[in-house]
Design an enzyme around this catalytic site. Structure first.
Site, PDB file in Angstrom:
ATOM      1  N   GLU A   1      77.051   3.231  12.233  1.00 22.89           N
ATOM      2  CA  GLU A   1      76.491   4.592  12.324  1.00 22.89           C
ATOM      3  C   GLU A   1      77.190   5.422  13.397  1.00 22.89           C
ATOM      4  O   GLU A   1      77.353   6.631  13.249  1.00 22.89           O
ATOM      5  CB  GLU A   1      74.997   4.517  12.638  1.00 22.89           C
ATOM      6  CG  GLU A   1      74.194   3.950  11.480  1.00 22.89           C
ATOM      7  CD  GLU A   1      72.691   4.039  11.699  1.00 22.89           C
ATOM      8  OE1 GLU A   1      72.247   3.815  12.840  1.00 22.89           O
ATOM      9  OE2 GLU A   1      71.986   4.322  10.726  1.00 22.89           O
TER      10      GLU A   1
ATOM     11  N   ILE B   1      58.612  13.873  10.217  1.00 22.07           N
ATOM     12  CA  ILE B   1      58.995  14.572   8.990  1.00 22.07           C
ATOM     13  C   ILE B   1      58.961  16.080   9.242  1.00 22.07           C
ATOM     14  O   ILE B   1      58.065  16.581   9.912  1.00 22.07           O
ATOM     15  CB  ILE B   1      58.030  14.166   7.854  1.00 22.07           C
ATOM     16  CG1 ILE B   1      58.337  12.704   7.484  1.00 22.07           C
ATOM     17  CG2 ILE B   1      58.172  15.067   6.639  1.00 22.07           C
ATOM     18  CD1 ILE B   1      57.405  12.107   6.487  1.00 22.07           C
TER      19      ILE B   1
ATOM     20  N   HIS C   1      70.406   7.586   8.031  1.00 19.37           N
ATOM     21  CA  HIS C   1      69.413   6.645   7.482  1.00 19.37           C
ATOM     22  C   HIS C   1      70.029   5.244   7.414  1.00 19.37           C
ATOM     23  O   HIS C   1      71.118   5.083   6.850  1.00 19.37           O
ATOM     24  CB  HIS C   1      68.987   7.115   6.088  1.00 19.37           C
ATOM     25  CG  HIS C   1      67.986   6.198   5.463  1.00 19.37           C
ATOM     26  ND1 HIS C   1      66.706   6.059   5.973  1.00 19.37           N
ATOM     27  CD2 HIS C   1      68.080   5.353   4.406  1.00 19.37           C
ATOM     28  CE1 HIS C   1      66.054   5.162   5.246  1.00 19.37           C
ATOM     29  NE2 HIS C   1      66.872   4.727   4.291  1.00 19.37           N
TER      30      HIS C   1
ATOM     31  N   VAL D   1      61.741  12.960   1.478  1.00 14.72           N
ATOM     32  CA  VAL D   1      62.273  12.111   2.551  1.00 14.72           C
ATOM     33  C   VAL D   1      63.407  11.195   2.064  1.00 14.72           C
ATOM     34  O   VAL D   1      63.270  10.512   1.042  1.00 14.72           O
ATOM     35  CB  VAL D   1      61.124  11.260   3.160  1.00 14.72           C
ATOM     36  CG1 VAL D   1      61.653  10.241   4.161  1.00 14.72           C
ATOM     37  CG2 VAL D   1      60.110  12.175   3.826  1.00 14.72           C
TER      38      VAL D   1
ATOM     39  N   GLY E   1      68.730   6.733  21.266  1.00 19.72           N
ATOM     40  CA  GLY E   1      69.775   7.761  21.285  1.00 19.72           C
ATOM     41  C   GLY E   1      71.190   7.205  21.330  1.00 19.72           C
ATOM     42  O   GLY E   1      72.102   7.869  21.835  1.00 19.72           O
TER      43      GLY E   1
ATOM     44  N   ASN F   1      70.699  13.952   8.402  1.00 18.43           N
ATOM     45  CA  ASN F   1      69.933  12.797   8.870  1.00 18.43           C
ATOM     46  C   ASN F   1      70.746  11.523   8.686  1.00 18.43           C
ATOM     47  O   ASN F   1      71.530  11.394   7.751  1.00 18.43           O
ATOM     48  CB  ASN F   1      68.639  12.681   8.045  1.00 18.43           C
ATOM     49  CG  ASN F   1      67.796  11.487   8.454  1.00 18.43           C
ATOM     50  OD1 ASN F   1      67.539  11.279   9.636  1.00 18.43           O
ATOM     51  ND2 ASN F   1      67.377  10.686   7.483  1.00 18.43           N
TER      52      ASN F   1
HETATM   53  C1  GRF Z   1      69.381   4.656  13.511  1.00 15.71           C
HETATM   54  O1  GRF Z   1      69.548   3.365  13.003  1.00 15.71           O
HETATM   55  C2  GRF Z   1      69.137   5.652  12.404  1.00 15.71           C
HETATM   56  O2  GRF Z   1      69.704   5.286  11.183  1.00 15.71           O
HETATM   57  C3  GRF Z   1      67.642   5.630  12.272  1.00 15.71           C
HETATM   58  O3  GRF Z   1      67.166   5.497  13.591  1.00 15.71           O
HETATM   59  C4  GRF Z   1      68.137   4.775  14.371  1.00 15.71           C
HETATM   60  C5  GRF Z   1      68.363   5.568  15.625  1.00 15.71           C
HETATM   61  O4  GRF Z   1      69.049   4.810  16.600  1.00 15.71           O
HETATM   62  N1  GRF Z   1      67.162   6.822  11.595  1.00 15.71           N
HETATM   63  P1  GRF Z   1      69.471   5.458  17.986  1.00 15.71           P
HETATM   64  O5  GRF Z   1      68.217   6.077  18.608  1.00 15.71           O
HETATM   65  O6  GRF Z   1      70.526   6.481  17.724  1.00 15.71           O
HETATM   66  O7  GRF Z   1      69.983   4.308  18.808  1.00 15.71           O
END
Ligand code: GRF
Length: 216
Positions: A199, A100, A117, A169, A14, A115
């Site tokens: 991210e 999914i 990714h 997906v 998270g 989402n």
């Molecule tokens: C992220 O790298 C995201 O792209 C992928 O899962 C990871 C989640 O990381 N889908 P976190 O749980 O937010 O640290």
């Protein structure tokens, strides 16, 4: 003005949920509120992050649908739907959510599920080649092991993408995306950590854009 209410779905650490919490608490996402956090894992660290910030957080056991149920919403999805309505969620953010979602679930929330990714996806979402800013064509990696696949492909660049979720997906229209250089000596862990740093900015930007689109 009514707040723009997020439902954040997680399965693990998270850290991206934390980025959203920090941005909201720091005033970088005015008018945005986390209405609900849902985890399909009881021991997800992200649940503790949510509770530490006094956000409603729920563990929702996720049963894999039987083949007969696969085309329809399984019980877990029906429960998730009820929760999202109950907490009046405007935008569903899959932040490390590892399950999914069926086409029938998604049909109830058109352009309202996004989402994150950990790889570069092309604009329309579809296609097998992505061209980086410096003109290098690289393969598109979808699914669970995108970081590992990018590392194994011996390419100079990977990245992260936030996109709208469609029934296929990791193939929906892109909201925002950023490149990350692959360094010599990178491991899957070191590369994923650098991708996550990016991210944490991207997810905030994506929510900002989705809210702006809703206002217009
Ligand atoms: C992220 O790298 C995201 O792209 C992928 O899962 C990871 C989640 O990381 N889908 P976190 O749980 O937010 O640290």
């Amino acid at each position: 003005m009514k707040p723009f209410r997020l439902g954040v779905l997680i399965s693990g650490s998270g850290s991206n949920l934390q980025a959203l919490i920090d941005a909201i608490e720091g005033g970088q996402l005015p008018g945005v509120k986390i209405a609900l956090v849902v985890s399909n894992k009881a021991d997800a660290i992200g649940l503790q992050r949510a509770l530490r910030h006094k956000l409603p957080a729920i563990y929702l056991p996720w049963n894999r649908p039987t083949p007969a149920e696969a085309a329809e919403m399984a019980e877990s999805e029906a429960q998730l739907t009820a929760l999202l309505h109950l907490f009046q969620v405007d935008l569903i953010v899959l932040a490390g959510w590892m399950r999914i979602l069926s086409a029938s679930f998604l049909a109830q929330f058109p352009r309202r599920v996004i989402n994150l990714h950990p790889a570069l996806l092309p604009d329309s979402g579809t296609g097998e080649i992505y061209t980086t800013r410096d003109g290098t064509p690289i393969p598109v990696f979808r699914g669970l092991h995108a970081v590992r696949q990018a590392l194994q492909a011996n390419i100079p660049t990977t990245g992260s993408t936030v996109h709208y979720v469609t029934p296929t997906v990791d193939a929906g229209p892109v909201i925002c995306r950023e490149e990350v250089a692959i360094e010599p000596g990178d491991t899957e862990e070191s590369l994923h950590e650098r991708i996550k740093e990016v991210e944490h900015r991207l997810i905030v930007e994506a929510v900002r854009r989705c809210r702006k689109n809703k206002l217009h």
